[in-house]
Scaffold this motif. Structure first.
Motif, mmCIF file in Angstrom:
data_model
loop_
_atom_site.group_PDB
_atom_site.id
_atom_site.type_symbol
_atom_site.label_atom_id
_atom_site.label_comp_id
_atom_site.label_asym_id
_atom_site.label_seq_id
_atom_site.Cartn_x
_atom_site.Cartn_y
_atom_site.Cartn_z
ATOM 1 N N GLU A 38 0.836 -1.208 0.000
ATOM 2 C CA GLU A 38 0.000 0.000 0.000
ATOM 3 C C GLU A 38 0.867 1.253 0.000
ATOM 4 O OE1 GLU A 38 -3.635 2.154 2.488
ATOM 5 O OE2 GLU A 38 -2.962 0.148 3.050
ATOM 6 N N ARG A 39 1.920 1.242 0.824
ATOM 7 C CA ARG A 39 2.828 2.391 0.857
ATOM 8 C C ARG A 39 3.490 2.585 -0.507
ATOM 9 N NH1 ARG A 39 7.973 3.743 0.956
ATOM 10 N NH2 ARG A 39 8.680 5.488 2.242
ATOM 11 N N ALA A 40 3.894 1.494 -1.127
ATOM 12 C CA ALA A 40 4.548 1.573 -2.425
ATOM 13 C C ALA A 40 3.623 2.176 -3.476
ATOM 14 C CB ALA A 40 5.015 0.181 -2.863
ATOM 15 N N ILE A 41 2.342 1.796 -3.446
ATOM 16 C CA ILE A 41 1.378 2.342 -4.403
ATOM 17 C C ILE A 41 1.186 3.835 -4.174
ATOM 18 C CG2 ILE A 41 -1.078 2.368 -4.997
ATOM 19 C CD1 ILE A 41 0.389 0.116 -6.324
ATOM 20 N N VAL A 42 1.106 4.240 -2.916
ATOM 21 C CA VAL A 42 0.901 5.658 -2.600
ATOM 22 C C VAL A 42 2.028 6.511 -3.174
ATOM 23 C CG1 VAL A 42 0.866 7.348 -0.725
ATOM 24 C CG2 VAL A 42 -0.484 5.251 -0.537
ATOM 25 N N PHE A 43 3.286 6.053 -3.035
ATOM 26 C CA PHE A 43 4.428 6.852 -3.445
ATOM 27 C C PHE A 43 4.925 6.531 -4.853
ATOM 28 C CE2 PHE A 43 4.658 7.241 1.201
ATOM 29 C CZ PHE A 43 4.816 8.615 1.308
#
Length: 460
Positions: free
Chosen positions: A374-379
């Motif tokens: 999820e963090r990777a998708i956000v950034f």
């Protein structure tokens, strides 16, 4: 306002056409509004799709190569059912339109028609695809039934087979496994495949409810039964009537309430708090714990008679480190799900990132992997998730599990991120000053921001 690179601000479009001159001309004409890339045969096109994915595709119907346009379309649809795919053809024959429509073509465009019309159709298709992804993600979150128990390892195959056998029965199921292994997902899957799937699925985490409220949450209460009980309230057993009640972290239930729970499991009857009226329940019970249940019996936190009653069918989910072959499958599943939730295109996962993920021990199991994705998708500001987007997982990974090229890519990414961070701090986030001191163009430094996920605004 955060500055974006030119390519980042534009949707990524892949033109698949063996007429290189036409593809080049079309790319130039559309380049004002879209970031255009080209592939000239089916194999090259699908290799690009596998690496990073695109926001939309323009496919030549008459592609003369190892694959025709419809075969490419079919492969793309198997990866993403919503991505716009416009068929480009010289012949607007009904049969052509019908064949492509059956395989999921979004629209059609005749070679020689207005480029402005194509641009307008592309923009409309992209907006529609974004809305469809968001709608499906909202539906998934509303249902909380995100499909099957994901994985292709032998142990996951066995768990799914056990679910097929167990779900149609009314037997109590006891799910054990470490925190974050997916016990709640498995409980929902059992409910979905049961004869009670049309009924409610009610979940209560016994460890999350204050001890003084557990009895009321489970069995309900009458008005005036305790201070603050201003109205009668149904508990979880009544709410789960004709459905499934999932008691998570059952070993954390207060010991004085366990006899009352045992009574319900044995007789299907209970009393609301403050009432002598007997209430009958017809709910299927699924329990779970992240503790060693046998040890909980030994230390007295779980009654032995209750343990024997809930331990009818036990399903144990192993920690993620014990089925590492599922790590990348799960990572791609979460990438797709989180991208859909946020209305973003689905990025690829780089080989270096895959090596890091498979080399990590995952103490937080599947939940930790989901959070990392999820963090990777956000950034993610490009079409690929690299090591720089994996947070502390990427920073803590060793090189020994990787091949030369993967290790080299990771080392360069770490150096680039560290170097850019230091230079931006030195110049208070000024891209102009940073690029000048580094001796590179502004375009080059913005591309580096895409690769590393760095936002220069955060340094101002």
């Amino acid at each position: 306002m955060t500055r974006k690179s030119a390519n980042e601000a534009k949707p990524r479009i892949l033109i698949v056409d063996d007429d290189k001159e036409f593809a080049s001309a079309l790319g130039l004409l559309l380049g004002k509004h879209f970031h255009i890339e080209s592939a000239h045969d089916g194999k090259e096109a699908l290799a690009r799709v596998d690496r990073q994915g695109f926001d939309a595709y323009l496919l030549d119907y008459d592609l003369k190569s190892d694959m025709d346009g419809l075969e490419v379309l079919q492969s793309i649809r198997s990866v993403d059912p919503y991505v716009p795919a416009i068929i480009v053809t010289r012949h607007d024959q009904p049969e052509t339109i019908l064949n492509a429509g059956r395989l999921g073509a979004t629209d059609f465009f005749s070679k020689g028609s207005s480029i402005e019309l194509l641009s307008h159709r592309l923009k409309a298709a992209l907006e529609k695809a974004t809305a469809e992804r968001r709608n499906e993600a909202l539906q998934r979150m509303a249902d909380k039934n995100c499909g099957d128990f994901v994985g292709q390892s032998e142990v996951i195959h066995q768990i799914r087979a056990d679910v097929e056998t167990v779900a149609p029965t009314n037997s109590t199921v006891f799910i054990t496994g470490d925190s974050g292994t997916g016990k709640g997902v498995l409980a929902r899957l059992i409910h979905t495949k049961s004869k009670r799937s049309g009924g409610p699925f009610i979940e209560i985490n016994c460890a999350a409810v204050p001890e003084g409220l557990v009895e009321s949450e489970l069995f309900g209460h009458e008005k005036g039964s305790f201070t603050g009980a201003t109205a009668a309230r149904r508990g979880c057993f009544e709410l789960a009537q004709d459905g499934t009640l999932f008691l998570d972290e059952i070993t954390e239930m207060p010991i004085h309430l366990q006899p009352k729970l045992l009574r319900v499991l044995q007789s299907g009857e209970f009393n609301r708090l403050g009432s002598e009226r007997v209430v009958a329940t017809n709910s299927r019970i699924i329990c779970a714990t992240n503790r060693n249940a046998d040890a909980a019996v030994q230390d007295g936190s779980l009654r032995e008679d209750l343990f024997f009653r809930i331990n009818v069918i036990r399903l144990t989910i192993p920690p993620l480190r014990e089925h590492p072959e599922d790590i990348i499958i799960l990572a791609r599943h979460f990438i797709r799900l989180k991208a859909m939730e946020q209305g973003k295109r689905i990025p690829a996962l780089s080989k270096a990132a895959e090596s890091i993920l498979t080399g990590y021990s995952w103490p937080g199991n599947i939940r930790e992997l989901e959070n990392v994705m999820e963090r990777a998708i956000v950034f993610c500001r490009s079409g690929e998730i690299g090591p720089g987007l994996l947070g502390s997982i990427g920073e803590g990974a060793g090189y020994v599990t990787m091949g030369w090229e993967e290790a080299r890519e990771l080392a360069l990414n770490r150096f680039e991120r560290s170097y850019l961070t230091l230079v931006l701090r030195l110049h208070n986030g000024s891209v102009s000053k940073a690029s000048k001191s580094m001796g590179v163009s502004r375009q080059a430094i913005y591309k580096a921001f895409e690769r590393t996920g760095i936002d220069p605004e955060s340094f101002r």
